[in-house]
Motif scaffolding. Structure first.
Motif, PDB file in Angstrom:
ATOM      1  N   HIS A  76       0.844  -1.194   0.000  1.00 27.53           N
ATOM      2  CA  HIS A  76       0.000   0.000   0.000  1.00 27.53           C
ATOM      3  C   HIS A  76       0.878   1.241   0.000  1.00 27.53           C
ATOM      4  CE1 HIS A  76      -3.385   2.610   0.777  1.00 27.53           C
ATOM      5  NE2 HIS A  76      -4.202   1.564   0.784  1.00 27.53           N
ATOM      6  N   SER A  77       0.551   2.194  -0.870  1.00 29.50           N
ATOM      7  CA  SER A  77       1.367   3.406  -0.974  1.00 29.50           C
ATOM      8  C   SER A  77       1.255   4.309   0.251  1.00 29.50           C
ATOM      9  CB  SER A  77       0.964   4.197  -2.230  1.00 29.50           C
ATOM     10  OG  SER A  77      -0.403   4.590  -2.160  1.00 29.50           O
ATOM     11  N   LEU A  78       0.119   4.264   0.942  1.00 32.83           N
ATOM     12  CA  LEU A  78      -0.079   5.122   2.114  1.00 32.83           C
ATOM     13  C   LEU A  78       0.280   4.421   3.421  1.00 32.83           C
ATOM     14  CD1 LEU A  78      -3.506   6.737   1.124  1.00 32.83           C
ATOM     15  CD2 LEU A  78      -1.226   7.742   0.915  1.00 32.83           C
ATOM     16  N   PRO A  80       2.859   1.583   4.316  1.00 32.53           N
ATOM     17  CA  PRO A  80       3.916   0.660   3.876  1.00 32.53           C
ATOM     18  C   PRO A  80       3.902  -0.691   4.591  1.00 32.53           C
ATOM     19  CG  PRO A  80       4.795   2.870   4.246  1.00 32.53           C
ATOM     20  CD  PRO A  80       3.400   2.874   4.775  1.00 32.53           C
ATOM     21  N   ASN A  81       3.321  -0.747   5.782  1.00 31.96           N
ATOM     22  CA  ASN A  81       3.267  -2.009   6.529  1.00 31.96           C
ATOM     23  C   ASN A  81       2.156  -2.932   6.048  1.00 31.96           C
ATOM     24  OD1 ASN A  81       5.355  -1.197   8.136  1.00 31.96           O
ATOM     25  ND2 ASN A  81       4.140  -0.816   9.955  1.00 31.96           N
ATOM     26  N   LEU A  82       1.340  -2.457   5.117  1.00 30.60           N
ATOM     27  CA  LEU A  82       0.180  -3.217   4.659  1.00 30.60           C
ATOM     28  C   LEU A  82       0.412  -3.762   3.251  1.00 30.60           C
ATOM     29  CD1 LEU A  82      -2.800  -4.084   5.072  1.00 30.60           C
ATOM     30  CD2 LEU A  82      -3.473  -1.885   4.112  1.00 30.60           C
ATOM     31  N   ARG A  83       0.227  -5.069   3.106  1.00 32.72           N
ATOM     32  CA  ARG A  83       0.333  -5.704   1.791  1.00 32.72           C
ATOM     33  C   ARG A  83      -0.964  -6.440   1.479  1.00 32.72           C
ATOM     34  NH1 ARG A  83       5.261  -5.814  -0.819  1.00 32.72           N
ATOM     35  NH2 ARG A  83       6.984  -4.914   0.373  1.00 32.72           N
ATOM     36  N   PHE A  84      -1.147  -6.755   0.194  1.00 34.35           N
ATOM     37  CA  PHE A  84      -2.452  -7.243  -0.262  1.00 34.35           C
ATOM     38  C   PHE A  84      -2.306  -8.303  -1.345  1.00 34.35           C
ATOM     39  CE2 PHE A  84      -5.810  -6.515  -3.579  1.00 34.35           C
ATOM     40  CZ  PHE A  84      -6.857  -7.114  -2.896  1.00 34.35           C
ATOM     41  N   LEU A  85      -3.085  -9.374  -1.211  1.00 37.22           N
ATOM     42  CA  LEU A  85      -3.250 -10.372  -2.262  1.00 37.22           C
ATOM     43  C   LEU A  85      -4.723 -10.430  -2.629  1.00 37.22           C
ATOM     44  CD1 LEU A  85      -1.082 -13.353  -0.936  1.00 37.22           C
ATOM     45  CD2 LEU A  85      -0.495 -11.791  -2.806  1.00 37.22           C
ATOM     46  N   THR A  86      -5.018 -10.417  -3.909  1.00 36.20           N
ATOM     47  CA  THR A  86      -6.400 -10.465  -4.346  1.00 36.20           C
ATOM     48  C   THR A  86      -6.848 -11.907  -4.570  1.00 36.20           C
ATOM     49  OG1 THR A  86      -7.987  -9.486  -5.895  1.00 36.20           O
ATOM     50  CG2 THR A  86      -5.923 -10.289  -6.829  1.00 36.20           C
ATOM     51  N   ALA A  87      -8.117 -12.079  -4.869  1.00 38.40           N
ATOM     52  CA  ALA A  87      -8.658 -13.404  -5.188  1.00 38.40           C
ATOM     53  C   ALA A  87      -8.470 -13.671  -6.675  1.00 38.40           C
ATOM     54  CB  ALA A  87     -10.134 -13.465  -4.820  1.00 38.40           C
ATOM     55  N   PRO A  88      -8.325 -14.931  -7.067  1.00 35.61           N
ATOM     56  CA  PRO A  88      -8.218 -15.252  -8.491  1.00 35.61           C
ATOM     57  C   PRO A  88      -9.542 -14.999  -9.198  1.00 35.61           C
ATOM     58  CG  PRO A  88      -8.407 -17.249  -7.187  1.00 35.61           C
ATOM     59  CD  PRO A  88      -8.260 -16.123  -6.209  1.00 35.61           C
ATOM     60  N   VAL A  89      -9.465 -14.785 -10.493  1.00 39.55           N
ATOM     61  CA  VAL A  89     -10.664 -14.447 -11.263  1.00 39.55           C
ATOM     62  C   VAL A  89     -11.471 -15.685 -11.640  1.00 39.55           C
ATOM     63  CG1 VAL A  89     -11.520 -13.374 -13.375  1.00 39.55           C
ATOM     64  CG2 VAL A  89      -9.574 -12.370 -12.179  1.00 39.55           C
ATOM     65  N   ASN A  90     -10.811 -16.650 -12.237  1.00 40.49           N
ATOM     66  CA  ASN A  90     -11.529 -17.800 -12.794  1.00 40.49           C
ATOM     67  C   ASN A  90     -11.264 -19.067 -11.986  1.00 40.49           C
ATOM     68  OD1 ASN A  90     -12.563 -16.298 -15.049  1.00 40.49           O
ATOM     69  ND2 ASN A  90     -10.510 -16.378 -15.949  1.00 40.49           N
ATOM     70  N   LEU A  91     -11.779 -19.088 -10.771  1.00 35.19           N
ATOM     71  CA  LEU A  91     -11.605 -20.255  -9.908  1.00 35.19           C
ATOM     72  C   LEU A  91     -12.739 -20.304  -8.900  1.00 35.19           C
ATOM     73  CD1 LEU A  91      -9.571 -22.597  -9.222  1.00 35.19           C
ATOM     74  CD2 LEU A  91      -8.683 -21.074  -7.449  1.00 35.19           C
TER      75      LEU A  91
END
Length: 245
Positions: A76-78, A80-91
């Motif tokens: 996250h740009s605002l 820095p201690n926060l990171r993110f993984l999204t969910a897959p699209v076709n699963l």
């Protein structure tokens, strides 16, 4: 070792994802290393709540298949201690490799203080996947009778899964409505059969922050944002009184 926290709701529309983002952001503000994982493979939108919709985030499948490391999760740009993984699209949720997913989370516990799993609404495969891995569960409900009944049913399922670190968050609370119906938060606790970790007021700023692609805690310091900060402190073990302001 860090802690895995699943944010669940037995039904849609409780505001679960917005709370997941707000609490995770609050912990990151406090200096904790936080990873947020969108586990709703059917309707992913945690990126919107985190104001990361324009970020080319990896999916958790990209990581558990071994092509990428957790250190490559979107930062996250605002915060820095926060990171993110999204969910897959076709699963579909039932096709997620549960062993590989669990192994990824085991590694995440080594690299982060808190790992938030934003589960899909309902009691299907995605719910079971997230709840089964979690150390602690935040069950989001509203104060309406149908939502409370659903929370009680969800709590019973979690009990059958031998999950005992379950706490409810009563979201979108309108004090005037409680006064008119002569109900209290204690009534919600009694009817759901679950202990409380937080109460969050109805707040239009949650919708406005998402519309302006701004994290809630940057958009305002009051209402739901303040409630998320209080819940974050309780997660850290601090004694913080319940407040609707």
């Amino acid at each position: 070792m860090g802690e895995l926290i699943a944010v669940l709701s037995g039904k849609g529309g409780t505001g679960k994802t917005s709370l997941c983002a707000g609490i995770a952001t609050a912990l990151a503000q406090m200096g904790e290393k936080v990873l947020c994982i969108d586990c709703d493979v059917g309707l992913r939108n945690l990126d919107i709540a985190l104001a990361l919709s324009d970020t080319g985030a990896l999916s958790f499948v990209d990581v558990y298949k071994g092509g990428y490391s957790l250190s490559q999760a979107a930062q996250h740009s605002l915060y820095p201690n926060l990171r993110f993984l999204t969910a897959p699209v076709n699963l579909k949720a039932e096709n997620v490799d549960s062993k590989a997913f669990s192994a990824m989370l085991h590694q995440a516990r080594r690299e982060f203080d808190y790992v938030f799993l934003d589960a899909p609404a309902g009691l299907d495969a995605g719910f079971t996947l997230c709840a089964g891995c979690a150390d602690r569960i935040l069950l989001v409900t509203n104060a309406e009778p149908s939502a409370i009944r659903d929370a009680a049913r969800t709590g019973q399922k979690l009990e059958l899964m031998r999950k005992n670190q379950v706490r409810i968050i009563v979201n979108r609370v309108r004090q005037k409505l409680l006064d008119v119906t002569k109900r209290t938060i204690d009534d919600v606790m009694d009817e759901s059969g679950l202990p409380l970790i937080g109460v969050v007021p109805e707040d239009e700023n949650v919708t406005l922050a998402a519309a302006f692609e701004t994290p809630l805690l940057k958009y305002t310091r009051k209402g739901a944002a303040a409630a998320c900060k209080r819940i974050a402190k309780r997660i850290q073990g601090m004694p913080v009184p319940v407040d609707l302001r």
